[in-house]
Design a protein around this motif. Sequence first.
Motif, mmCIF file in Angstrom:
data_model
loop_
_atom_site.group_PDB
_atom_site.id
_atom_site.type_symbol
_atom_site.label_atom_id
_atom_site.label_comp_id
_atom_site.label_asym_id
_atom_site.label_seq_id
_atom_site.Cartn_x
_atom_site.Cartn_y
_atom_site.Cartn_z
ATOM 1 N N GLU A 19 0.831 -1.207 0.000
ATOM 2 C CA GLU A 19 0.000 0.000 0.000
ATOM 3 C C GLU A 19 0.868 1.261 0.000
ATOM 4 N N VAL A 20 1.976 1.229 0.746
ATOM 5 C CA VAL A 20 2.902 2.370 0.743
ATOM 6 C C VAL A 20 3.472 2.552 -0.662
ATOM 7 N N TYR A 21 3.893 1.452 -1.280
ATOM 8 C CA TYR A 21 4.439 1.503 -2.635
ATOM 9 C C TYR A 21 3.426 2.109 -3.612
ATOM 10 N N GLN A 27 2.382 9.357 -6.122
ATOM 11 C CA GLN A 27 2.989 10.590 -5.598
ATOM 12 C C GLN A 27 2.185 11.168 -4.436
ATOM 13 N N GLN A 28 1.549 10.289 -3.662
ATOM 14 C CA GLN A 28 0.776 10.731 -2.505
ATOM 15 C C GLN A 28 1.670 10.764 -1.268
ATOM 16 N N GLU A 29 1.367 11.686 -0.372
ATOM 17 C CA GLU A 29 2.061 11.708 0.914
ATOM 18 C C GLU A 29 1.512 10.571 1.757
ATOM 19 N N THR A 74 10.185 11.762 -4.084
ATOM 20 C CA THR A 74 9.143 12.539 -3.424
ATOM 21 C C THR A 74 9.799 12.955 -2.107
ATOM 22 N N PRO A 75 9.199 13.831 -1.334
ATOM 23 C CA PRO A 75 9.812 14.178 -0.047
ATOM 24 C C PRO A 75 10.024 12.969 0.872
#
Length: 118
Positions: A19-21, A27-29, A74-75
Amino acid sequence: MYELVFWNYIDGIYLNHQEVYEAIEEQQEVEGLEELPTTVILNRINSVFSKWERVDEYSWKNNSGPGAFCVKTTPQSIKIDCYGTEGKTMDRLVDILEEYNCPLYDPQVPERFDEMNK
């Protein structure tokens, strides 16, 4: 193409890696991930791969052998797309990110290689 993906969880937080991947792909935080020093990491990659041609700010090409890779940030994450890249080169990239406590998530397997799996 072979994808290498890296992120670091905030202490005490452990999420579903897939899910994190998927969130990173969009490109979601992601709540629970640390912000990464992406500029520092890019500079480190550039230093280690200084003999490679830097195609642009995020891409490197090996002029003396096979392989190229592109870094997307991404950040909270680093994703490296490898094109014809040798295993030892991918290992070097993994080692660089481990210097910043960012273990590899290999979406092809899918598996995250961190202390929770040891």
